[in-house]
Structures are given as structure tokens and as C-alpha cells.
Design an enzyme around this catalytic site. Structure first.
Site, PDB file in Angstrom:
ATOM      1  N   PRO A  12       0.793  -1.232   0.000  1.00  0.00           N
ATOM      2  CA  PRO A  12       0.000   0.000   0.000  1.00  0.00           C
ATOM      3  C   PRO A  12       0.829   1.288   0.000  1.00  0.00           C
ATOM      4  O   PRO A  12       1.840   1.384   0.685  1.00  0.00           O
ATOM      5  CB  PRO A  12      -0.829  -0.109   1.284  1.00  0.00           C
ATOM      6  CG  PRO A  12      -0.214  -1.187   2.093  1.00  0.00           C
ATOM      7  CD  PRO A  12       0.473  -2.107   1.130  1.00  0.00           C
ATOM      8  N   ASN A  13       0.339   2.218  -0.767  1.00  0.00           N
ATOM      9  CA  ASN A  13       0.873   3.585  -0.899  1.00  0.00           C
ATOM     10  C   ASN A  13       2.168   3.673  -1.705  1.00  0.00           C
ATOM     11  O   ASN A  13       2.645   4.770  -1.985  1.00  0.00           O
ATOM     12  CB  ASN A  13       1.055   4.248   0.481  1.00  0.00           C
ATOM     13  CG  ASN A  13      -0.253   4.347   1.238  1.00  0.00           C
ATOM     14  OD1 ASN A  13      -1.208   4.913   0.712  1.00  0.00           O
ATOM     15  ND2 ASN A  13      -0.336   3.764   2.414  1.00  0.00           N
ATOM     16  N   ARG A  20       5.061  10.859  -2.618  1.00  0.00           N
ATOM     17  CA  ARG A  20       4.759  10.556  -1.217  1.00  0.00           C
ATOM     18  C   ARG A  20       5.979  10.826  -0.344  1.00  0.00           C
ATOM     19  O   ARG A  20       7.020  10.171  -0.522  1.00  0.00           O
ATOM     20  CB  ARG A  20       4.397   9.074  -1.144  1.00  0.00           C
ATOM     21  CG  ARG A  20       4.237   8.545   0.242  1.00  0.00           C
ATOM     22  CD  ARG A  20       4.289   7.021   0.254  1.00  0.00           C
ATOM     23  NE  ARG A  20       3.993   6.544   1.575  1.00  0.00           N
ATOM     24  CZ  ARG A  20       4.291   5.344   2.024  1.00  0.00           C
ATOM     25  NH1 ARG A  20       4.885   4.469   1.230  1.00  0.00           N
ATOM     26  NH2 ARG A  20       3.997   5.003   3.243  1.00  0.00           N
ATOM     27  N   TYR A  25      11.026   8.722   1.274  1.00  0.00           N
ATOM     28  CA  TYR A  25      10.995   7.650   0.270  1.00  0.00           C
ATOM     29  C   TYR A  25      11.667   8.029  -1.052  1.00  0.00           C
ATOM     30  O   TYR A  25      11.745   7.181  -1.950  1.00  0.00           O
ATOM     31  CB  TYR A  25       9.535   7.230   0.012  1.00  0.00           C
ATOM     32  CG  TYR A  25       8.867   6.651   1.245  1.00  0.00           C
ATOM     33  CD1 TYR A  25       9.232   5.389   1.716  1.00  0.00           C
ATOM     34  CD2 TYR A  25       7.910   7.369   1.956  1.00  0.00           C
ATOM     35  CE1 TYR A  25       8.644   4.859   2.850  1.00  0.00           C
ATOM     36  CE2 TYR A  25       7.318   6.842   3.094  1.00  0.00           C
ATOM     37  CZ  TYR A  25       7.696   5.592   3.534  1.00  0.00           C
ATOM     38  OH  TYR A  25       7.119   5.051   4.664  1.00  0.00           O
ATOM     39  N   ASN A  76       8.005  -5.591  -0.922  1.00  0.00           N
ATOM     40  CA  ASN A  76       7.912  -4.532   0.074  1.00  0.00           C
ATOM     41  C   ASN A  76       6.449  -4.498   0.516  1.00  0.00           C
ATOM     42  O   ASN A  76       5.598  -3.928  -0.187  1.00  0.00           O
ATOM     43  CB  ASN A  76       8.334  -3.183  -0.501  1.00  0.00           C
ATOM     44  CG  ASN A  76       8.332  -2.095   0.565  1.00  0.00           C
ATOM     45  OD1 ASN A  76       7.763  -2.277   1.645  1.00  0.00           O
ATOM     46  ND2 ASN A  76       8.945  -0.964   0.262  1.00  0.00           N
ATOM     47  N   ALA A  79       3.092  -0.896   4.812  1.00  0.00           N
ATOM     48  CA  ALA A  79       2.523  -0.881   6.167  1.00  0.00           C
ATOM     49  C   ALA A  79       2.097  -2.270   6.642  1.00  0.00           C
ATOM     50  O   ALA A  79       2.085  -2.538   7.851  1.00  0.00           O
ATOM     51  CB  ALA A  79       1.342   0.085   6.223  1.00  0.00           C
ATOM     52  N   GLU A 100      12.422  -9.404   1.828  1.00  0.00           N
ATOM     53  CA  GLU A 100      11.653  -8.201   2.195  1.00  0.00           C
ATOM     54  C   GLU A 100      12.532  -6.970   2.000  1.00  0.00           C
ATOM     55  O   GLU A 100      13.696  -6.975   2.412  1.00  0.00           O
ATOM     56  CB  GLU A 100      11.228  -8.326   3.660  1.00  0.00           C
ATOM     57  CG  GLU A 100      10.405  -7.174   4.155  1.00  0.00           C
ATOM     58  CD  GLU A 100      10.024  -7.356   5.625  1.00  0.00           C
ATOM     59  OE1 GLU A 100       9.259  -8.276   5.933  1.00  0.00           O
ATOM     60  OE2 GLU A 100      10.524  -6.582   6.460  1.00  0.00           O
ATOM     61  N   HIS A 102      12.709  -2.640   2.411  1.00  0.00           N
ATOM     62  CA  HIS A 102      12.163  -1.348   2.829  1.00  0.00           C
ATOM     63  C   HIS A 102      13.054  -0.242   2.309  1.00  0.00           C
ATOM     64  O   HIS A 102      14.282  -0.316   2.443  1.00  0.00           O
ATOM     65  CB  HIS A 102      12.034  -1.256   4.347  1.00  0.00           C
ATOM     66  CG  HIS A 102      11.057  -2.252   4.856  1.00  0.00           C
ATOM     67  ND1 HIS A 102       9.717  -2.155   4.563  1.00  0.00           N
ATOM     68  CD2 HIS A 102      11.220  -3.385   5.544  1.00  0.00           C
ATOM     69  CE1 HIS A 102       9.109  -3.189   5.082  1.00  0.00           C
ATOM     70  NE2 HIS A 102       9.983  -3.963   5.675  1.00  0.00           N
ATOM     71  N   ARG A 109      12.999   4.999  12.550  1.00  0.00           N
ATOM     72  CA  ARG A 109      11.707   5.704  12.514  1.00  0.00           C
ATOM     73  C   ARG A 109      10.860   5.317  13.738  1.00  0.00           C
ATOM     74  O   ARG A 109      11.395   4.881  14.745  1.00  0.00           O
ATOM     75  CB  ARG A 109      11.017   5.385  11.177  1.00  0.00           C
ATOM     76  CG  ARG A 109      11.866   5.832   9.967  1.00  0.00           C
ATOM     77  CD  ARG A 109      11.182   5.523   8.662  1.00  0.00           C
ATOM     78  NE  ARG A 109       9.941   6.286   8.523  1.00  0.00           N
ATOM     79  CZ  ARG A 109       8.986   5.978   7.633  1.00  0.00           C
ATOM     80  NH1 ARG A 109       9.146   4.947   6.809  1.00  0.00           N
ATOM     81  NH2 ARG A 109       7.887   6.709   7.568  1.00  0.00           N
TER      82      ARG A 109
END
Ligand code: DHK
Length: 153
Positions: A12-13, A20, A25, A76, A79, A100, A102, A109
Site C-alpha cells: 500500500p501507498n 509521497r 521515500y 515490500n 505498512a 523483504e 524497505h 523511525r
């Protein structure tokens, strides 16, 4: 055994990459990510199927679809990383290596980003290198597949 094909899944996103939160990012788009992975894979004789969805079930469906269609998955989960038992179970259910990725350094964060539901059932994790992390994951995945003799064509 899988073919010389990788699945690239983004959650998502990540369709908003480029606009964004660019400070977190970066300014490159999801198209740039897909091109980077495709070019890197192609140099090693692999093709890439790339999908993005904002919906958890789509990601589960594509993980299941990859079994038999691909030799590995780069994902990825965005969320969903932090809370998706469904994606974790899908990764556990398939007999493929999953890496995975990121873009940001999730460990620097908010604390809710520090843990991954998915990483414990993955072959590896790449975190904090911007979109170059996808290239690193692609190289690591191909190295793993080749060294384990996981591809058949
Ligand atoms: C992307 C997201 O959308 C966040 O929800 C994750 C991840 C971090 C990334 O850095 O690629 O927490």
C-alpha cells in the site's frame, strides 16, 4: 524448482512513490523501481513480473500465484509489514525464497515500524538503502537461487 522469473510485489501507498513523503521515500517512482529490478534481473537472464496493490488480499493472492510461476519473490509489504499475519502465512505457505525490502531505514523511525511480521519467515531483508535496496535484493535473490540450484530453465 522455478523458472528464471522473479515476482516483485509492492504494498500500500507505494503507487505514490515520487510524490509521497519524498524526504523519506525519495523522488523516484514505482515505475523506476520496476525498471531497476527488471534491468538488474535481465542482466542475469531473469524476467520480472511486477505488481502493486493497496489491498492485503491481492498480495496474498500474488504470493500464492508465484509458487510454480517464479523462483523467488521480492516484496515490500509497506505498512502490512508490521501487522499482516495473512501475508506472513502466505510467505510461509510457499516454497520460494522471499526477500523483504524497505526503502527507508525503518529502525530509525517510529517504534511501530521496528518490527516485521514477515521478516522472520523470509530468506532476508534489505532496509534503508532507498530504492537501490530493490537492486541489492534482486542480486541477493539471484545469487541464492543459483547457488541452491532452484531454477530449472
Ligand atoms: C514503506 C511503508 O509504506 C511503510 O509503511 C513502512 C516502508 C516502511 C519502506 O520503507 O519502504 O513502515
Amino acid at each position: 524448482m522455478g523458472t528464471k522469473r522473479l515476482y516483485l510485489l509492492n504494498g500500500p501507498n507505494l503507487n505514490l512513490l515520487g510524490k509521497r513523503e519524498p524526504g523519506t521515500y525519495g523522488k523516484q517512482t514505482l515505475e523506476d523501481v520496476a525498471k531497476l529490478v527488471k534491468d538488474t534481473a535481465w542482466d542475469h537472464g531473469y524476467e520480472v513480473v511486477a505488481y502493486q496493490s493497496n489491498h492485503e488480499g491481492d498480495l496474498v493472492d500474488w504470493i500464492q500465484e508465484a509458487d510454480g510461476e517464479a523462483a523467488g519473490i521480492i516484496i515490500n509489504p509497506a505498512a502490512y509489514t508490521h501487522n499482516s499475519i495473512a501475508i506472513r502465512d502466505a510467505v510461509s505457505a510457499v516454497s520460494l525464497p522471499v526477500i523483504e525490502v524497505h526503502i527507508s531505514n525503518v529502525h530509525s523511525r517510529e517504534s511501530f515500524r521496528h518490527s516485521s511480521m514477515i521478516a522472520p519467515v523470509c530468506a532476508g531483508q534489505v532496509v534503508g538503502f532507498g530504492i537501490d535496496g530493490y537492486r541489492l535484493a534482486t542480486l541477493g535473490m539471484i545469487q541464492k537461487i543459483e547457488s541452491e540450484g532452484r531454477h530449472d530453465s
